[in-house]
Structure formats: C-alpha cells, structure tokens
Enzyme design. Structure first.
Site, PDB file in Angstrom:
ATOM      1  N   SER A 111     -10.983  -8.576  -7.365  1.00 30.46           N
ATOM      2  CA  SER A 111     -10.148  -8.410  -6.188  1.00 30.46           C
ATOM      3  C   SER A 111      -8.657  -8.571  -6.469  1.00 30.46           C
ATOM      4  O   SER A 111      -8.090  -7.813  -7.228  1.00 30.46           O
ATOM      5  CB  SER A 111     -10.622  -9.394  -5.119  1.00 30.46           C
ATOM      6  OG  SER A 111      -9.948  -9.154  -3.931  1.00 30.46           O
ATOM      7  N   HIS A 112      -8.053  -9.587  -5.860  1.00 37.24           N
ATOM      8  CA  HIS A 112      -6.602  -9.787  -5.962  1.00 37.24           C
ATOM      9  C   HIS A 112      -6.220 -10.589  -7.202  1.00 37.24           C
ATOM     10  O   HIS A 112      -5.047 -10.849  -7.429  1.00 37.24           O
ATOM     11  CB  HIS A 112      -6.123 -10.536  -4.721  1.00 37.24           C
ATOM     12  CG  HIS A 112      -6.856 -11.836  -4.544  1.00 37.24           C
ATOM     13  ND1 HIS A 112      -8.165 -11.864  -4.129  1.00 37.24           N
ATOM     14  CD2 HIS A 112      -6.508 -13.108  -4.782  1.00 37.24           C
ATOM     15  CE1 HIS A 112      -8.586 -13.115  -4.094  1.00 37.24           C
ATOM     16  NE2 HIS A 112      -7.598 -13.891  -4.490  1.00 37.24           N
ATOM     17  N   ASP A 115      -4.618  -4.675  -2.288  1.00 40.82           N
ATOM     18  CA  ASP A 115      -4.906  -5.469  -3.492  1.00 40.82           C
ATOM     19  C   ASP A 115      -5.700  -4.667  -4.523  1.00 40.82           C
ATOM     20  O   ASP A 115      -5.876  -3.453  -4.380  1.00 40.82           O
ATOM     21  CB  ASP A 115      -5.657  -6.749  -3.110  1.00 40.82           C
ATOM     22  CG  ASP A 115      -7.086  -6.467  -2.675  1.00 40.82           C
ATOM     23  OD1 ASP A 115      -7.343  -5.345  -2.197  1.00 40.82           O
ATOM     24  OD2 ASP A 115      -7.940  -7.361  -2.811  1.00 40.82           O
ATOM     25  N   ASP A 117      -8.861  -4.181  -5.371  1.00 36.66           N
ATOM     26  CA  ASP A 117     -10.007  -3.340  -5.011  1.00 36.66           C
ATOM     27  C   ASP A 117      -9.873  -2.718  -3.628  1.00 36.66           C
ATOM     28  O   ASP A 117     -10.842  -2.175  -3.092  1.00 36.66           O
ATOM     29  CB  ASP A 117     -11.311  -4.133  -5.117  1.00 36.66           C
ATOM     30  CG  ASP A 117     -11.338  -5.340  -4.199  1.00 36.66           C
ATOM     31  OD1 ASP A 117     -10.259  -5.900  -3.917  1.00 36.66           O
ATOM     32  OD2 ASP A 117     -12.428  -5.743  -3.759  1.00 36.66           O
ATOM     33  N   ASP A 151      -9.312  -3.926  -0.511  1.00 36.91           N
ATOM     34  CA  ASP A 151      -9.790  -4.454   0.772  1.00 36.91           C
ATOM     35  C   ASP A 151      -8.747  -5.319   1.483  1.00 36.91           C
ATOM     36  O   ASP A 151      -8.875  -5.582   2.671  1.00 36.91           O
ATOM     37  CB  ASP A 151     -11.143  -5.179   0.629  1.00 36.91           C
ATOM     38  CG  ASP A 151     -11.146  -6.269  -0.415  1.00 36.91           C
ATOM     39  OD1 ASP A 151     -10.072  -6.556  -0.975  1.00 36.91           O
ATOM     40  OD2 ASP A 151     -12.228  -6.838  -0.677  1.00 36.91           O
ATOM     41  N   ARG A 152      -7.710  -5.761   0.772  1.00 32.60           N
ATOM     42  CA  ARG A 152      -6.674  -6.580   1.435  1.00 32.60           C
ATOM     43  C   ARG A 152      -5.477  -5.721   1.806  1.00 32.60           C
ATOM     44  O   ARG A 152      -5.211  -4.706   1.155  1.00 32.60           O
ATOM     45  CB  ARG A 152      -6.187  -7.683   0.500  1.00 32.60           C
ATOM     46  CG  ARG A 152      -7.257  -8.666   0.161  1.00 32.60           C
ATOM     47  CD  ARG A 152      -6.690  -9.790  -0.665  1.00 32.60           C
ATOM     48  NE  ARG A 152      -7.710 -10.810  -0.852  1.00 32.60           N
ATOM     49  CZ  ARG A 152      -7.475 -12.094  -1.016  1.00 32.60           C
ATOM     50  NH1 ARG A 152      -6.244 -12.544  -1.049  1.00 32.60           N
ATOM     51  NH2 ARG A 152      -8.462 -12.948  -1.171  1.00 32.60           N
ATOM     52  N   LYS A 189     -13.773  -5.745   4.351  1.00 34.86           N
ATOM     53  CA  LYS A 189     -12.437  -5.533   4.902  1.00 34.86           C
ATOM     54  C   LYS A 189     -11.857  -4.275   4.267  1.00 34.86           C
ATOM     55  O   LYS A 189     -12.321  -3.829   3.230  1.00 34.86           O
ATOM     56  CB  LYS A 189     -11.553  -6.751   4.682  1.00 34.86           C
ATOM     57  CG  LYS A 189     -11.463  -7.270   3.262  1.00 34.86           C
ATOM     58  CD  LYS A 189     -10.808  -8.635   3.300  1.00 34.86           C
ATOM     59  CE  LYS A 189     -10.532  -9.191   1.922  1.00 34.86           C
ATOM     60  NZ  LYS A 189     -11.686  -9.863   1.306  1.00 34.86           N
TER      61      LYS A 189
HETATM   62  C1  G16 Z   1     -12.506 -12.866  -0.638  1.00 33.34           C
HETATM   63  C2  G16 Z   1     -13.385 -12.810   0.580  1.00 33.34           C
HETATM   64  C3  G16 Z   1     -12.588 -13.150   1.797  1.00 33.34           C
HETATM   65  C4  G16 Z   1     -11.871 -14.480   1.624  1.00 33.34           C
HETATM   66  C5  G16 Z   1     -11.045 -14.462   0.375  1.00 33.34           C
HETATM   67  C6  G16 Z   1     -10.378 -15.792   0.048  1.00 33.34           C
HETATM   68  O1  G16 Z   1     -11.586 -11.837  -0.587  1.00 33.34           O
HETATM   69  O2  G16 Z   1     -13.966 -11.541   0.729  1.00 33.34           O
HETATM   70  O3  G16 Z   1     -13.451 -13.164   2.872  1.00 33.34           O
HETATM   71  O4  G16 Z   1     -11.051 -14.742   2.717  1.00 33.34           O
HETATM   72  O5  G16 Z   1     -11.858 -14.107  -0.713  1.00 33.34           O
HETATM   73  O6  G16 Z   1     -11.299 -16.706  -0.344  1.00 33.34           O
HETATM   74  P1  G16 Z   1     -10.904 -18.135  -0.920  1.00 33.34           P
HETATM   75  O7  G16 Z   1      -9.991 -18.768   0.087  1.00 33.34           O
HETATM   76  O8  G16 Z   1     -12.230 -18.818  -1.041  1.00 33.34           O
HETATM   77  O9  G16 Z   1     -10.191 -17.953  -2.230  1.00 33.34           O
HETATM   78  P2  G16 Z   1     -11.339 -10.888  -1.832  1.00 33.34           P
HETATM   79  O10 G16 Z   1     -10.282  -9.941  -1.383  1.00 33.34           O
HETATM   80  O11 G16 Z   1     -10.892 -11.808  -2.927  1.00 33.34           O
HETATM   81  O12 G16 Z   1     -12.650 -10.250  -2.122  1.00 33.34           O
END
Ligand code: G16
Length: 539
Positions: free
Chosen positions: A112-113, A276, A278, A280-281, A375
């Site tokens: 992801s990010h 981000d 992938d 989704d953000r 998302k």
């Molecule tokens: C993932 C989840 C999100 C979550 C985020 C942050 O996002 O899909 O639902 O809000 O992680 O999580 P944490 O606070 O536990 O680091 P992504 O975009 O990283 O897949």
C-alpha cells in the site's frame, strides 16, 4: 510438472490491518512467499473450479512473487487466474473484477502506502469472494497454518509472459491477461456525471493529480486527461516504478510534498489530489487548502444527491472509530444509518453486503462506497470533481460551507514510529488498565465523560473486535490511541485528536488541539515511555 517441495515454517506470517506486510528482504527469504501462499490455498481448500484475480502495484519483487503465485495456483488446482497486464492492478480495480465477475477472490501484491524497493516493504492482500479482504477469523486460520506448514506445491514451468493480453495455459490452469484499466473506467463512467466534469475542464478548470510513481498513473491519465479533458501533464509521477522513484507513496501532507508545495503556491491549479501505492487512498486539496479525510467523508456523504449513481438515495454511512465524528452529524441530518467500526476496511464489508451502508471512510486517507469492497482513491477524486462541476464552487468554499452548516471537527493524528513492540504493548496495556479511573476526571477545562476500549460487535456475523482506546470529553472532544497494524517492523503508536467547534471555524488545527494533545501525551505517558518528545509524523 507439479512438484511438492519440503519447507519449514516462518513464525511471523501474521496479517495486520490489511494483509501481510514485511520488509522486502524478509519476503525474499527462501520459500517465504511459498509458505504464505500455500497456507492460503490450504485454508481455502477445494480449489477446483475456482477463479482468482492477481495483480499488484508494481513494486520491487512483484515480478518474482507473481510468477511464484501463478505456478503455485496452477499446482494447487486453481481453475483460472485473471491477471492484470504486466502484473499491474490497483486494489480497487481488483475488487471490481472480483465483484463484477463473481470470482472467488484475489491477491494484490502491495504494501500500500509503505515505501518500496529492496530496502522498502512488500505485501500481499488476500481478498475473498466478497471482493474485500478476508475477515480476521480467516487470517487467523491462515496464520496458524503458516506455523505448521511442511510442504508446498508448485508447477515446474517457465515464467508466464504477462505482457500478452489474452488467454494462456499453465499446468491445466487457464490464465487470462487483462487490461487493468478498462473495466475500472467503465465503472467510474457508470457512477459519475462525466459530461458535467468534461464541461468543467472545457471551461478551463485545472487540476494536478500526483500518482506518486505508483499504480494509479495509467488509470488517472486515461480518466482525467484522455476522457475528461484535463490538460496533458495534469497527472504527474504517472509511471509506476518498482521503488516509486524513491517516493514514500503515502498521499498526505508529509509525503506528497511536491503536490503540497504547488497547491500552496501562486501557481496552484484549482484542484489537487494524490493516491497511494495501490490506488486505494486519496488526498484532496484546493488552492491553499487541505481537506482532512474525515471532513471529506462527511462532505461526500452530504452531497450524495449530486452523483448520478447515488441520487436516488443511499443506505447508511460508516467510519472507523479513530476517524472524526463529522460524518455522524451528516448521517443524523439525512436520517441514514451510521456505524463505527475498528480500523481496517474489511470491517465495512459486512455492512455493505447487508445494505446497511453505501459510503464509508477512514482518517487514513481512505474513502469509498459499496461499488466495490475496498477504498477507492480515484473514486474519491471523481466525487469531488463531480461536486465542483455541479455546484461551481471551489474545494475551500464547499468545505467552509459544510463547517457553517454542521460545525467543524478539528482533527489531527500524531504518529510515534519505530517504538519497540514491548514498550508499545505495555503502554497500551497500562493505559487500558487506567481508563476506568479516568472516568469523570477533569484536565483543565476538559471533563472526561467516558474512557474505554473501543469494542465493535459486528451486526452481521456477530464477531466482536477490540481496537484502540477512546477517551471522550463532555464537549465532544476525543482522544483515540491505537497501535498501527500496517508497519513492517517495530510498533507505531497513533494518537488521534478531535475537538468539535461550532463558532470558531477558522482556527489553526494545531493550536485548537494543543491542550488536548498535552492531555493525551500525559495520560499515556507517551514521552517518558517512548523517549520521543515529538511525533514522527503529523497528519
Ligand atoms: C489499511 C487499511 C485501512 C486502515 C489503514 C491504516 O490501509 O485498509 O483500513 O485504515 O491500513 O491502518 P493502521 O492504522 O493499522 O496502520 P492501506 O491503504 O494501507 O491498505
């Protein structure tokens, strides 16, 4: 051609908030991917007749991991894999393909990010037939399996050519390589008023979309520039690179620096956005103006009638507990259902599947709707463009008018990164033990009305999840403490602060929240326990 190979378990293959996330070098260890993927296949069982989607954000090691997964899927009896050309698929595009074609699930290779590259992070998200990530009960089962794994199956064959669209075959398994963008674009055209947005750009409206050298570049160029007519060059950092060109592909005030500098300058276009790794953000910006993700969710929900796909009515809305309460006020005004869930998009899935909600969002720059079960970064950007096209108002005007109508939730998140897991776990355990004694206490002008762990009881599957600790104050202010579940090593303490105000709508968030910040740090003894005087990241 099918080989069964002996292996030994790794002890650390537990999924976090969203799939497995590790340092690339950890994942590159012998049979690391194989153990994890075989465990998923073993837990699913009975793979004959099943079809899965496969793709990723193009980060370092995707090319190797994807070939391993293809060969393992074939050896384990999967009937078909649908793969994004050259291995690319954004998380929302993957969810769409699963849902639209009623497939059995999918794999997105992304952290992801988190940064990529050999010294960065790698990850695997596993989605089931819902199109969303598997529930915690399944990930727990997979984790248990990884601890006892003894062998994996793999097809001994040359690598598949992922550049060639169309059908191929491997060890009796069908492979279909698809254009990763086409279906996604069609879905967006069915949701939003593309003609209105086209007219907006035709009138000279300008935007900058920062794809952060990650997967959304090709999607964004096709949609914003080719179809909607934004100026060529509106989409920057549009070519996905294995190390994201050294960028940290997290669309926030700290890491999307280039975009922030532009939007807060005299050369700013009318609208700015970033996605981000992938896809989704999302982050939304106007000229000299930043919209918090919590406000963005509230504003989108309040304006649902402007969007063709939602204009006839929406079910409810949900947010993670750590997200500000702004959208709750909108839900009340529109008399729609309102839910608070733990952090993690997977907790929204049951609510969407049971028609309890249409929209959902999180403070961590995530917004989406039941069009898919993840998302969706570009969806959020199009939603904003559609509102702007329909109202003729700027991002700042739309947001300020929203505050006039509903009041403003000042909101910020403070991250303390790289803490040892022991220190972080003890901080949270001690704080939780202390919460009952805080009820009714006052700190300066802040009176605690409730201090308790956040416990979510899923109305659909009746599972119960504890996630984070919440201190609520009589004036509506809140402190939320959580440990991140997306890091690849050590622990990150997140401290989320919110203060609601109906009169002073133009304050500086840091100033407005400084007293609560001090209270939050003192109550949890953050500085003495972590040795950090200041947060590493503030968003
Ligand atoms: C993932 C989840 C999100 C979550 C985020 C942050 O996002 O899909 O639902 O809000 O992680 O999580 P944490 O606070 O536990 O680091 P992504 O975009 O990283 O897949």
């Amino acid at each position: 051609m099918i080989q069964t190979i002996q292996t030994t378990p790794y002890a650390d293959q537990k999924m976090g908030t969203a799939g497995l996330r590790k340092k690339s070098k950890v994942v590159m260890q012998k049979y690391y991917i194989e153990n994890f993927v075989q465990s998923i296949f073993d837990v699913i069982g009975n793979l004959k007749g099943k079809t899965y989607v496969l793709g990723g954000d193009g980060r370092f090691y995707n090319d190797i991991a994807i070939q391993k997964i293809i060969k393992m899927a074939a050896a384990n009896g999967v009937s078909k894999l649908v793969i994004g050309q050259n291995g690319f698929l954004s998380t929302p595009a993957s969810s769409n393909i699963i849902l639209k074609n009623k497939l059995d699930g999918g794999f997105v290779l992304s952290a992801s990010h988190n940064p990529g590259g050999e010294n960065g992070d790698f990850g695997i998200k596993y989605a089931n037939q819902s199109g969303g990530q598997c529930p915690s009960s399944t990930s727990e089962e997979i984790y248990k399996h990884t601890l006892n794994i003894k062998e994996f199956k793999i097809c001994d064959a040359p690598d598949i050519d992922l550049s060639k669209l169309g059908h191929q075959e491997l060890c009796g398994m069908e492979i279909e390589i698809i254009d990763p963008v086409i279906d996604y674009v069609k879905m967006m055209e069915d949701i939003f008023d593309f003609n209105a947005i086209k007219q907006l750009f035709a009138k000279g409206f300008t935007m900058r979309f920062d794809a952060m050298n990650a997967v959304t570049g090709p999607y964004a160029q096709r949609i914003f520039e080719d179809i909607l007519g934004a100026n060529k060059g509106s989409v920057v950092n549009a070519i996905p690179l294995p190390d994201f060109g050294g960028l940290h592909p997290d669309p926030n005030l700290l890491y999307a620096k280039e975009l922030i500098n532009l939007m807060f300058s005299d050369q700013s276009p009318d609208f700015g956005a970033a996605n981000d790794g992938d896809g989704d953000r999302n982050m939304i910006l106007g000229h000299n103006f930043f919209v918090t993700p919590s406000d963005s969710l509230a504003i989108l929900t309040d304006n649902y009638k402007l969007i063709p796909a939602y204009k006839n009515g929406i079910f409810g809305v949900a947010k993670s507990a750590a997200t500000s309460t702004a959208v709750g006020r909108v839900a009340k005004a529109h008399n729609i259902g309102y839910y608070e869930v733990p952090t993690g998009w997977k907790y929204f899935v049951n609510l969407m599947d049971s028609n309890r909600i249409t929209f959902c969002g999180e403070e961590s720059f995530g917004t989406g709707s039941s069009h898919i079960r993840e998302k969706d970064g570009i969806w959020a950007v199009l939603f904003w463009l559609n509102i702007i096209a329909a109202t003729g108002k700027s991002v700042e005007q739309i947001t300020r008018e929203h505050w006039q109508k509903y009041g403003r939730s000042y909101y910020m998140r403070f991250d303390f990164e790289g803490i040892s897991t022991d220190v972080a776990d003890k901080l949270m355990a001690d704080l939780e033990a202390k919460l009952p004694s805080l009820n009714g206490k006052s700190f300066e002008n802040y009176h605690i009305s409730n201090a308790a762990p956040f416990i979510y009881n899923d109305p659909v599957d009746h599972s119960s999840t504890k996630n984070g600790l919440i201190i609520k104050f009589a004036d509506g202010s809140r402190i939320v403490y959580r440990l991140s579940g997306t890091g690849s090593s050590g622990a990150t303490l997140r401290v989320y602060l919110e203060k609601y105000d109906t009169k002073n709508l133009n304050g500086d968030p840091l100033k407005m929240l400084e007293n609560i910040l001090e209270i939050a740090l003192n109550i949890a003894e953050v500085q003495t326990r972590t040795g950090k005087q200041h947060a590493d990241v503030i968003t």
